[in-house]
Design a protein around this motif. Structure first.
Motif, PDB file in Angstrom:
ATOM      1  N   ILE A  87      -0.285  -0.033  11.237  1.00  0.00           N
ATOM      2  CA  ILE A  87       0.656   0.916  10.639  1.00  0.00           C
ATOM      3  C   ILE A  87       0.036   2.305  10.612  1.00  0.00           C
ATOM      4  CG2 ILE A  87       1.815   1.555   8.478  1.00  0.00           C
ATOM      5  CD1 ILE A  87       2.124  -1.539   7.991  1.00  0.00           C
ATOM      6  N   GLY A  88      -1.233   2.399  10.196  1.00  0.00           N
ATOM      7  CA  GLY A  88      -1.925   3.690  10.171  1.00  0.00           C
ATOM      8  C   GLY A  88      -1.990   4.339  11.543  1.00  0.00           C
ATOM      9  N   ARG A  89      -2.302   3.535  12.572  1.00  0.00           N
ATOM     10  CA  ARG A  89      -2.372   4.076  13.937  1.00  0.00           C
ATOM     11  C   ARG A  89      -1.012   4.586  14.390  1.00  0.00           C
ATOM     12  NH1 ARG A  89      -5.471  -0.526  14.644  1.00  0.00           N
ATOM     13  NH2 ARG A  89      -3.740  -1.600  15.676  1.00  0.00           N
ATOM     14  N   GLU A  90       0.052   3.815  14.102  1.00  0.00           N
ATOM     15  CA  GLU A  90       1.391   4.227  14.524  1.00  0.00           C
ATOM     16  C   GLU A  90       1.829   5.500  13.799  1.00  0.00           C
ATOM     17  OE1 GLU A  90       4.452   1.197  14.866  1.00  0.00           O
ATOM     18  OE2 GLU A  90       2.919  -0.321  15.282  1.00  0.00           O
ATOM     19  N   LEU A  91       1.507   5.616  12.519  1.00  0.00           N
ATOM     20  CA  LEU A  91       1.862   6.831  11.780  1.00  0.00           C
ATOM     21  C   LEU A  91       1.096   8.029  12.329  1.00  0.00           C
ATOM     22  CD1 LEU A  91       2.010   5.382   8.150  1.00  0.00           C
ATOM     23  CD2 LEU A  91       3.949   6.091   9.583  1.00  0.00           C
ATOM     24  N   SER A  92      -0.176   7.820  12.648  1.00  0.00           N
ATOM     25  CA  SER A  92      -0.974   8.905  13.237  1.00  0.00           C
ATOM     26  C   SER A  92      -0.407   9.334  14.576  1.00  0.00           C
ATOM     27  CB  SER A  92      -2.431   8.463  13.420  1.00  0.00           C
ATOM     28  OG  SER A  92      -3.058   8.325  12.180  1.00  0.00           O
ATOM     29  N   SER A  93       0.034   8.365  15.379  1.00  0.00           N
ATOM     30  CA  SER A  93       0.572   8.714  16.696  1.00  0.00           C
ATOM     31  C   SER A  93       1.900   9.474  16.584  1.00  0.00           C
ATOM     32  CB  SER A  93       0.727   7.477  17.582  1.00  0.00           C
ATOM     33  OG  SER A  93       1.772   6.661  17.125  1.00  0.00           O
ATOM     34  N   LEU A  94       2.609   9.290  15.464  1.00  0.00           N
ATOM     35  CA  LEU A  94       3.837  10.065  15.247  1.00  0.00           C
ATOM     36  C   LEU A  94       3.537  11.522  14.933  1.00  0.00           C
ATOM     37  CD1 LEU A  94       6.018   7.653  13.057  1.00  0.00           C
ATOM     38  CD2 LEU A  94       6.395   8.277  15.449  1.00  0.00           C
ATOM     39  N   GLY A  95       2.348  11.792  14.376  1.00  0.00           N
ATOM     40  CA  GLY A  95       1.996  13.162  14.020  1.00  0.00           C
ATOM     41  C   GLY A  95       1.561  13.340  12.574  1.00  0.00           C
ATOM     42  N   THR A 143       0.814  -1.208   0.000  1.00  0.00           N
ATOM     43  CA  THR A 143       0.000   0.000   0.000  1.00  0.00           C
ATOM     44  C   THR A 143       0.853   1.266   0.000  1.00  0.00           C
ATOM     45  OG1 THR A 143      -1.837   1.101   1.139  1.00  0.00           O
ATOM     46  CG2 THR A 143      -0.197   0.075   2.525  1.00  0.00           C
ATOM     47  N   ILE A 144       0.264   2.330  -0.522  1.00  0.00           N
ATOM     48  CA  ILE A 144       0.878   3.647  -0.392  1.00  0.00           C
ATOM     49  C   ILE A 144      -0.074   4.488   0.443  1.00  0.00           C
ATOM     50  CG2 ILE A 144      -0.038   4.482  -2.604  1.00  0.00           C
ATOM     51  CD1 ILE A 144       2.643   6.110  -2.799  1.00  0.00           C
ATOM     52  N   ILE A 145       0.479   5.144   1.420  1.00  0.00           N
ATOM     53  CA  ILE A 145      -0.304   5.947   2.360  1.00  0.00           C
ATOM     54  C   ILE A 145       0.071   7.404   2.133  1.00  0.00           C
ATOM     55  CG2 ILE A 145      -0.848   6.356   4.789  1.00  0.00           C
ATOM     56  CD1 ILE A 145       0.277   3.442   5.279  1.00  0.00           C
ATOM     57  N   PHE A 146      -0.905   8.217   1.750  1.00  0.00           N
ATOM     58  CA  PHE A 146      -0.686   9.635   1.491  1.00  0.00           C
ATOM     59  C   PHE A 146      -0.960  10.395   2.781  1.00  0.00           C
ATOM     60  CE2 PHE A 146      -1.966   7.597  -2.421  1.00  0.00           C
ATOM     61  CZ  PHE A 146      -1.000   8.039  -3.319  1.00  0.00           C
ATOM     62  N   CYS A 147       0.054  11.120   3.253  1.00  0.00           N
ATOM     63  CA  CYS A 147      -0.045  11.792   4.542  1.00  0.00           C
ATOM     64  C   CYS A 147       0.244  13.287   4.408  1.00  0.00           C
ATOM     65  CB  CYS A 147       0.981  11.220   5.518  1.00  0.00           C
ATOM     66  SG  CYS A 147       0.828   9.457   5.817  1.00  0.00           S
ATOM     67  N   THR A 148      -0.218  14.008   5.413  1.00  0.00           N
ATOM     68  CA  THR A 148       0.138  15.408   5.563  1.00  0.00           C
ATOM     69  C   THR A 148       0.935  15.532   6.861  1.00  0.00           C
ATOM     70  OG1 THR A 148      -1.858  16.127   4.433  1.00  0.00           O
ATOM     71  CG2 THR A 148      -0.750  17.756   5.829  1.00  0.00           C
ATOM     72  N   GLU A 186      10.538  16.471   7.657  1.00  0.00           N
ATOM     73  CA  GLU A 186      11.734  15.639   7.514  1.00  0.00           C
ATOM     74  C   GLU A 186      11.904  14.701   8.708  1.00  0.00           C
ATOM     75  OE1 GLU A 186      16.517  16.017   6.588  1.00  0.00           O
ATOM     76  OE2 GLU A 186      15.325  17.836   6.776  1.00  0.00           O
ATOM     77  N   ARG A 187      11.727  15.229   9.914  1.00  0.00           N
ATOM     78  CA  ARG A 187      11.859  14.396  11.112  1.00  0.00           C
ATOM     79  C   ARG A 187      10.824  13.280  11.119  1.00  0.00           C
ATOM     80  NH1 ARG A 187       9.034  13.988  15.527  1.00  0.00           N
ATOM     81  NH2 ARG A 187       7.879  15.921  15.205  1.00  0.00           N
ATOM     82  N   LEU A 188       9.577  13.613  10.795  1.00  0.00           N
ATOM     83  CA  LEU A 188       8.520  12.602  10.776  1.00  0.00           C
ATOM     84  C   LEU A 188       8.776  11.550   9.703  1.00  0.00           C
ATOM     85  CD1 LEU A 188       5.351  14.817  11.329  1.00  0.00           C
ATOM     86  CD2 LEU A 188       6.349  13.165  12.920  1.00  0.00           C
ATOM     87  N   ALA A 189       9.270  11.987   8.543  1.00  0.00           N
ATOM     88  CA  ALA A 189       9.567  11.036   7.471  1.00  0.00           C
ATOM     89  C   ALA A 189      10.610  10.029   7.925  1.00  0.00           C
ATOM     90  CB  ALA A 189      10.030  11.782   6.226  1.00  0.00           C
ATOM     91  N   GLU A 190      11.627  10.497   8.599  1.00  0.00           N
ATOM     92  CA  GLU A 190      12.671   9.596   9.104  1.00  0.00           C
ATOM     93  C   GLU A 190      12.122   8.660  10.176  1.00  0.00           C
ATOM     94  OE1 GLU A 190      15.872  12.169  10.278  1.00  0.00           O
ATOM     95  OE2 GLU A 190      16.376  12.657   8.203  1.00  0.00           O
ATOM     96  N   GLU A 219       9.355  12.392   0.814  1.00  0.00           N
ATOM     97  CA  GLU A 219       8.932  13.744   1.165  1.00  0.00           C
ATOM     98  C   GLU A 219       8.571  14.464  -0.127  1.00  0.00           C
ATOM     99  OE1 GLU A 219      11.163  16.200   4.034  1.00  0.00           O
ATOM    100  OE2 GLU A 219      12.574  14.517   4.002  1.00  0.00           O
ATOM    101  N   ILE A 220       7.412  15.106  -0.158  1.00  0.00           N
ATOM    102  CA  ILE A 220       6.935  15.820  -1.335  1.00  0.00           C
ATOM    103  C   ILE A 220       7.025  17.314  -1.041  1.00  0.00           C
ATOM    104  CG2 ILE A 220       5.015  16.084  -2.956  1.00  0.00           C
ATOM    105  CD1 ILE A 220       6.206  13.193  -2.745  1.00  0.00           C
ATOM    106  N   MET A 221       7.568  18.051  -1.991  1.00  0.00           N
ATOM    107  CA  MET A 221       7.809  19.478  -1.774  1.00  0.00           C
ATOM    108  C   MET A 221       6.555  20.340  -1.917  1.00  0.00           C
ATOM    109  SD  MET A 221      10.942  19.862  -0.918  1.00  0.00           S
ATOM    110  CE  MET A 221      11.152  21.608  -1.146  1.00  0.00           C
TER     111      MET A 221
END
Length: 162
Positions: free
Chosen positions: A123-131, A71-76, A83-87, A100-102
């Motif tokens: 995975i979705g829950r963990e990404l949400s909890s990161l911000g 899957t690909i998950i499109f996030c804001t 950058e920090r969240l992407a890492e 990271e999209i500019m």
């Protein structure tokens, strides 16, 4: 970051490795371009030192390994934190790549694999909890890649058919 000036041999080395790094030797490249294998090895070392070639990657069939969902998950993500969240997203089990999209609202694209919908939900829950704000999720059927063909200029047609 300033661009590095590459000649035809440098570009061909990049092309040949993108096409099939595992089965392409310095000798193969040297023969195709009419130079010595040591010249190719020296150029390859310089390309790696300059950060142009950052490694080789294995093409994995996750479905054959039991991970049925790709899957690909499109996030804001807030721009100051993007950058920090992407890492940090790379630390989430199942995440295999992050872009990271500019531009645009969906400024982080995360690729992940899972055995079932429970994995993707986790995975979705963990990404949400990161911000991250998850905007959309898409299941990928197949992905295809290709080497950048202009780097193959000057190579005979037979070499481009491989």
């Amino acid at each position: 970051m300033a661009a590095v000036d590459l000649d035809d041999l440098d570009r061909y080395i990049v092309y040949a490795l993108q096409r099939d790094a595992r089965h392409t030797s310095s000798s193969d490249i040297a023969e195709a371009k009419g130079v010595s294998a040591s010249t190719v090895r020296n150029r390859l070392s310089k390309l790696e030192s300059a950060g142009i070639i950052r490694g080789t990657h294995v093409d994995v069939d996750y479905e054959r390994m039991g991970y049925q969902l790709y899957t690909i998950i499109f996030c804001t993500a807030p721009i100051p934190e993007r950058e920090r969240l992407a890492e940090e997203a790379l630390d989430v089990e199942g995440v295999i790549s992050v872009r990271e999209i500019m531009t645009g609202e969906e400024n982080v694209h995360i690729t992940a694999v899972g055995r079932d919908s429970d994995d993707l939900s986790r995975i979705g829950r963990e990404l949400s909890s990161l911000g991250f704000e998850i905007v959309e999720e898409e299941i990928i059927r197949n992905e295809y890649t290709n080497p950048y063909s202009p780097f193959a200029e000057g190579v005979g047609d037979a070499d481009n058919d491989q």
